[in-house]
Design an enzyme around this catalytic site. Structure first.
Site, mmCIF file in Angstrom:
data_model
loop_
_atom_site.group_PDB
_atom_site.id
_atom_site.type_symbol
_atom_site.label_atom_id
_atom_site.label_comp_id
_atom_site.label_asym_id
_atom_site.label_seq_id
_atom_site.Cartn_x
_atom_site.Cartn_y
_atom_site.Cartn_z
ATOM 1 N N SER A 185 52.754 33.695 29.938
ATOM 2 C CA SER A 185 52.988 35.145 29.987
ATOM 3 C C SER A 185 54.475 35.397 29.771
ATOM 4 C CB SER A 185 52.583 35.685 31.364
ATOM 5 O OG SER A 185 53.062 37.005 31.545
ATOM 6 N N TYR A 194 53.287 34.630 40.510
ATOM 7 C CA TYR A 194 52.786 34.685 39.128
ATOM 8 C C TYR A 194 53.907 34.292 38.166
ATOM 9 C CZ TYR A 194 50.384 36.495 34.965
ATOM 10 O OH TYR A 194 49.784 36.625 33.726
HETATM 11 N N1 LIG Z 1 46.102 40.702 30.510
HETATM 12 C C1 LIG Z 1 47.406 40.599 30.417
HETATM 13 O O1 LIG Z 1 48.116 41.613 30.332
HETATM 14 C C2 LIG Z 1 48.048 39.239 30.374
HETATM 15 C C3 LIG Z 1 49.384 39.162 29.958
HETATM 16 C C4 LIG Z 1 49.998 37.927 29.891
HETATM 17 C C5 LIG Z 1 49.299 36.794 30.210
HETATM 18 N N2 LIG Z 1 48.006 36.890 30.631
HETATM 19 C C6 LIG Z 1 47.320 35.650 30.950
HETATM 20 O O2 LIG Z 1 46.224 35.492 30.080
HETATM 21 C C7 LIG Z 1 45.230 34.678 30.698
HETATM 22 C C8 LIG Z 1 43.880 35.360 30.583
HETATM 23 O O3 LIG Z 1 43.957 36.533 31.348
HETATM 24 P P1 LIG Z 1 43.054 37.827 31.128
HETATM 25 O O4 LIG Z 1 43.976 38.964 31.057
HETATM 26 O O5 LIG Z 1 42.042 37.579 30.060
HETATM 27 O O6 LIG Z 1 42.406 37.861 32.585
HETATM 28 P P2 LIG Z 1 41.001 38.328 33.153
HETATM 29 O O7 LIG Z 1 40.343 39.313 32.249
HETATM 30 O O8 LIG Z 1 41.273 38.716 34.561
HETATM 31 O O9 LIG Z 1 40.182 36.954 33.121
HETATM 32 C C9 LIG Z 1 40.587 35.888 33.925
HETATM 33 C C10 LIG Z 1 39.673 34.711 33.660
HETATM 34 O O10 LIG Z 1 40.069 33.631 34.514
HETATM 35 C C11 LIG Z 1 38.921 33.160 35.213
HETATM 36 N N3 LIG Z 1 39.271 32.654 36.536
HETATM 37 C C12 LIG Z 1 39.984 33.268 37.505
HETATM 38 N N4 LIG Z 1 40.040 32.509 38.614
HETATM 39 C C13 LIG Z 1 39.339 31.379 38.337
HETATM 40 C C14 LIG Z 1 39.007 30.217 39.077
HETATM 41 N N5 LIG Z 1 39.395 30.048 40.357
HETATM 42 N N6 LIG Z 1 38.265 29.266 38.481
HETATM 43 C C15 LIG Z 1 37.838 29.408 37.216
HETATM 44 N N7 LIG Z 1 38.130 30.482 36.450
HETATM 45 C C16 LIG Z 1 38.858 31.464 37.019
HETATM 46 C C17 LIG Z 1 38.018 34.381 35.337
HETATM 47 O O11 LIG Z 1 36.656 34.011 35.466
HETATM 48 P P3 LIG Z 1 35.800 34.073 36.819
HETATM 49 O O12 LIG Z 1 36.237 35.251 37.612
HETATM 50 O O13 LIG Z 1 34.393 34.140 36.295
HETATM 51 O O14 LIG Z 1 36.094 32.773 37.490
HETATM 52 C C18 LIG Z 1 38.220 35.038 33.966
HETATM 53 O O15 LIG Z 1 37.380 34.433 33.014
HETATM 54 C C19 LIG Z 1 45.701 34.454 32.122
HETATM 55 O O16 LIG Z 1 46.291 33.202 32.247
HETATM 56 C C20 LIG Z 1 46.728 35.556 32.331
HETATM 57 O O17 LIG Z 1 47.685 35.215 33.299
HETATM 58 C C21 LIG Z 1 47.366 38.086 30.718
#
Ligand SMILES: NC(=O)c1ccc[n+]([C@@H]2O[C@H](COP(=O)([O-])OP(=O)(O)OC[C@H]3O[C@@H](n4cnc5c(N)ncnc54)[C@H](OP(=O)(O)O)[C@@H]3O)[C@@H](O)[C@H]2O)c1
Length: 251
Positions: A132, A145
């Site tokens: 991120s 984070y």
């Molecule tokens: N969205 C943003 O603005 C943003 C920006 C920068 C970076 N990111 C990064 O991008 C990545 C994807 O994020 P996203 O935005 O797509 O998030 P999201 O929509 O909240 O999805 C998070 C995913 O992680 C899984 N997860 C969470 N805890 C888990 C656990 N204990 N075991 C296994 N799986 C787990 C969740 O599945 P379950 O709940 O089914 O386990 C879900 O599939 C992350 O690393 C996040 O930090 C996001």
């Protein structure tokens, strides 16, 4: 071309967000895809739609990682699962700190420990770490984070050292704000929380979409085998890291 060289992929955080869209892309690219998350129902739907192989695994549980994923032969590993929280270290709970360290960092190290030796042996592999801009810049957000995402940057570079001389590539993708569930989960994950997060973080903004991030991953993997794209920072055009805070002594 690289996608033709690779046979299998493992994507964590595959039940929703960029992980789910990435699974679809990798399936279209012809890979056997192992989709990992906790929500078995969502994974089953994704498996039905894409033909991916679902693994309902809690990445905070190292025994499960070892038992369920440790024996797989994976060519492309995407560490995408991530959790965040509101606030900062001053009001953090034990649970949120542990969850961020466990999912954002510890699981990534264990998957490297378990799956990288096979890549080295086969002289073939690509690790993609979704970190991120929080790992690169200081701005309001949860301290744990930011810290875990910064660690992911160092880990990504170090994996290159660990595997030098082998045809193994490592790419860190640093997204800015992407339209996913992450902010709604921070607010509790209920439908109301999702709506509130949408109004606070997305309504009126031109954020990245999951497709934008998936396109970056696809580009890095599809690059010729002698090319390692080490770091891709991708933000919305209207989102700029910067700013300096200097508070007055008597503020
Ligand atoms: N969205 C943003 O603005 C943003 C920006 C920068 C970076 N990111 C990064 O991008 C990545 C994807 O994020 P996203 O935005 O797509 O998030 P999201 O929509 O909240 O999805 C998070 C995913 O992680 C899984 N997860 C969470 N805890 C888990 C656990 N204990 N075991 C296994 N799986 C787990 C969740 O599945 P379950 O709940 O089914 O386990 C879900 O599939 C992350 O690393 C996040 O930090 C996001």
């Amino acid at each position: 071309m690289p996608f033709d060289d690779y046979r299998t992929a493992l994507v964590t955080g595959a039940s929703t967000g960029m992980g789910a869209v990435l699974v679809e892309r990798f399936r279209l690219r012809g890979l056997e895809v192992h989709a990992v998350a906790r929500d078995g129902t969502r994974l089953a739907e994704l498996a039905e739609k894409t033909g991916a192989i679902p693994h309902a695994v809690d990445l905070a549980d190292t025994d499960s990682i070892e038992e369920r994923l440790g024996g797989l032969e994976i060519d492309v590993l995407v560490n995408n699962a991530g959790v965040s929280a509101t606030g900062n270290v001053l009001d953090a709970s034990r649970g949120t700190v542990d969850a961020m360290v466990d999912v954002n960092l510890r699981a990534v190290l264990h998957l490297a420990r378990l799956l990288l030796p096979g890549m080295v042996e086969r002289d073939l592999g690509h690790v993609v770490n979704i970190s991120s801009i929080a790992g690169r810049y200081n701005f309001f957000g949860h301290t744990a984070y930011h810290a875990t995402k910064a660690a992911l940057a160092q880990l990504s570079r170090q994996l290159r050292n660990d595997t030098v001389g082998k045809r193994i590539r490592v790419t860190e993708i640093c997204p800015g704000r992407v339209e996913t569930e992450i902010f709604g989960r921070n607010l509790g994950g209920s439908p109301e929380a999702m709506q509130q997060a949408w109004e606070t973080y997305y309504e009126g903004y031109e954020s990245l979409t999951t497709a934008d991030v998936v396109a970056a991953v696809d580009f890095a993997v599809e690059a010729p085998r002698h090319v390692n794209l080490g770091l891709i920072e991708i933000t919305p055009t209207f989102q700029v890291p910067g700013g300096l805070t200097f508070d007055r002594r008597d503020a």
